[in-house]
Write a protein that holds these residues in place. Sequence first.
Motif, short mmCIF file in Angstrom:
data_model
loop_
_atom_site.label_atom_id
_atom_site.label_comp_id
_atom_site.label_asym_id
_atom_site.label_seq_id
_atom_site.Cartn_x
_atom_site.Cartn_y
_atom_site.Cartn_z
N GLY A 20 1.01 -1.11 -0.10
CA GLY A 20 -0.03 -0.04 0.03
C GLY A 20 0.89 1.32 0.15
N ARG A 21 2.25 1.22 0.38
CA ARG A 21 3.06 2.42 0.41
C ARG A 21 3.16 2.87 -1.02
NH1 ARG A 21 5.03 -0.90 4.50
NH2 ARG A 21 5.81 -2.33 3.22
N VAL A 22 3.17 2.01 -2.05
CA VAL A 22 3.52 2.51 -3.33
C VAL A 22 2.42 3.57 -3.79
CG1 VAL A 22 1.72 0.99 -4.67
CG2 VAL A 22 4.05 1.88 -5.79
N TRP A 23 1.16 3.87 -2.83
CA TRP A 23 0.39 4.94 -3.29
C TRP A 23 0.30 6.15 -2.56
CZ3 TRP A 23 -3.08 4.33 -6.96
CH2 TRP A 23 -3.36 3.04 -7.64
N ARG A 24 1.45 6.31 -1.60
CA ARG A 24 1.42 7.11 -0.59
C ARG A 24 1.59 8.61 -1.02
NH1 ARG A 24 6.99 5.48 2.65
NH2 ARG A 24 8.48 5.78 0.94
N ARG A 25 2.35 8.88 -2.25
CA ARG A 25 2.19 10.07 -3.01
C ARG A 25 1.09 10.55 -3.57
NH1 ARG A 25 6.87 11.73 -0.40
NH2 ARG A 25 8.90 10.27 -0.83
N VAL A 26 0.16 9.63 -3.89
CA VAL A 26 -1.06 9.84 -4.43
C VAL A 26 -2.18 10.19 -3.47
CG1 VAL A 26 -2.85 8.88 -5.98
CG2 VAL A 26 -0.32 8.12 -6.49
N GLY A 43 0.00 -11.65 1.81
CA GLY A 43 1.37 -12.42 1.49
C GLY A 43 2.33 -11.46 1.04
N HIS A 44 1.99 -10.09 1.28
CA HIS A 44 3.00 -9.01 0.71
C HIS A 44 3.37 -8.11 1.99
CE1 HIS A 44 1.07 -9.76 -3.04
NE2 HIS A 44 2.00 -9.02 -3.76
N ARG A 45 4.34 -7.66 1.84
CA ARG A 45 5.01 -6.93 3.23
C ARG A 45 4.01 -5.94 3.78
NH1 ARG A 45 9.48 -2.88 4.89
NH2 ARG A 45 9.09 -1.85 3.09
N GLY A 46 3.81 -6.28 5.03
CA GLY A 46 2.99 -5.38 5.84
C GLY A 46 1.52 -5.86 5.67
N GLY A 47 1.18 -6.97 5.02
CA GLY A 47 -0.07 -7.55 4.70
C GLY A 47 -0.24 -8.62 5.38
N ASN A 48 -1.54 -9.33 5.69
CA ASN A 48 -1.75 -10.53 6.04
C ASN A 48 -0.78 -11.67 5.84
OD1 ASN A 48 -3.78 -9.49 7.93
ND2 ASN A 48 -5.43 -9.84 6.32
N THR A 49 -0.49 -12.62 6.66
CA THR A 49 0.47 -13.79 6.32
C THR A 49 -0.21 -14.79 5.25
OG1 THR A 49 1.64 -13.49 8.32
CG2 THR A 49 1.75 -15.59 7.15
N CYS A 175 7.88 -9.94 -0.05
CA CYS A 175 6.69 -10.57 -0.37
C CYS A 175 6.83 -12.21 -0.31
CB CYS A 175 6.40 -10.22 -1.85
SG CYS A 175 4.75 -11.17 -2.39
N HIS A 176 6.44 -12.86 0.77
CA HIS A 176 6.66 -14.32 0.73
C HIS A 176 5.55 -15.13 0.03
CE1 HIS A 176 3.73 -12.82 4.35
NE2 HIS A 176 3.12 -14.10 3.95
N ALA A 177 4.42 -14.28 -0.73
CA ALA A 177 3.78 -15.03 -1.52
C ALA A 177 4.32 -15.14 -3.14
CB ALA A 177 2.18 -14.41 -1.48
N ARG A 178 5.39 -14.46 -3.29
CA ARG A 178 5.89 -14.43 -4.46
C ARG A 178 5.95 -15.45 -5.45
NH1 ARG A 178 11.46 -12.01 -3.83
NH2 ARG A 178 12.32 -13.99 -3.47
N ASP A 179 6.81 -16.64 -4.79
CA ASP A 179 6.75 -17.85 -5.67
C ASP A 179 5.52 -18.41 -5.90
OD1 ASP A 179 9.47 -17.32 -5.88
OD2 ASP A 179 9.77 -18.85 -3.99
N ASP A 180 4.59 -18.42 -5.26
CA ASP A 180 3.33 -19.21 -5.45
C ASP A 180 2.57 -18.18 -6.54
OD1 ASP A 180 3.57 -21.01 -3.52
OD2 ASP A 180 2.78 -20.05 -1.76
#
Length: 244
Positions: A20-26, A43-49, A175-180
């Motif tokens: 969600g940080r990618v939107w902070r300037r918007v 599965g992304h950094r800062g999101g639910n596991t 991002c720990h869901a990356r490979d999946d």
Amino acid sequence: MIRSGTGEPLVLLHGVLCSGRVWRRVVPYLAPQHDVIALTALGHRGGNTAKPGTTITDIIDDAEATLDRLGIEKAHFAGNSMGGWMAIELARRGRAKSVCALSPAGCWDGSTGDHHHAINKIRSIVKLTELTRNVLPVLTRIGMVRRIIMRDNAVRGDRMASQDIIDMADDLLGCHARDDLFRSTDKKLEPLELRPCPMTLAWSECDEIIPMDVNGAHARKLFPQAKWRVVPKVGHIPMADNPK
């Protein structure tokens, strides 16, 4: 999660390996008119596991569960790449008042290996980030280097703040869901027979990850009732390239 502003809820959904940080300037441009909520995906950094074997469907389910938890029955959605895919599917589920999908992923035509092109591009970015992360605080002090580092995702990476690029690198590596998600190559967007809400397809003119001439053209066939817009002089992640 980033939340700011008042008005009708507007949910911002990021692309794969971002947050969600990618939107902070918007967000400051939108907050005067909306209750802006920038979610971070499962599965992304800062999101639910995420559990092993996570798919795009699991990520959309998690986003919908977050809406329920926030007491939001319907919202406006703007999503980039994977986030655009999510926004369209949430509209299919009846959760959207409107959708703006920015270069949405999932618009694979099934004949050109276009989804493999996107995944291979992202894999290359991952490898480069793994090799350079420790020296990014030094490298990103130089505008031309920022532009080179971001060349697959932005036209003018030199205009980005050094810390924003470092945060994006940490999101990518965290991002720990990356490979999946990379293995879930059989998933794609299906046509919408009836438009559930006002929809806009907004394609980045200089998208190197999900090219407009291939995936944008297929998206217009999938969603013929959607408005079509070209966002000029930006790359795959337009909110980082030119937030305004």
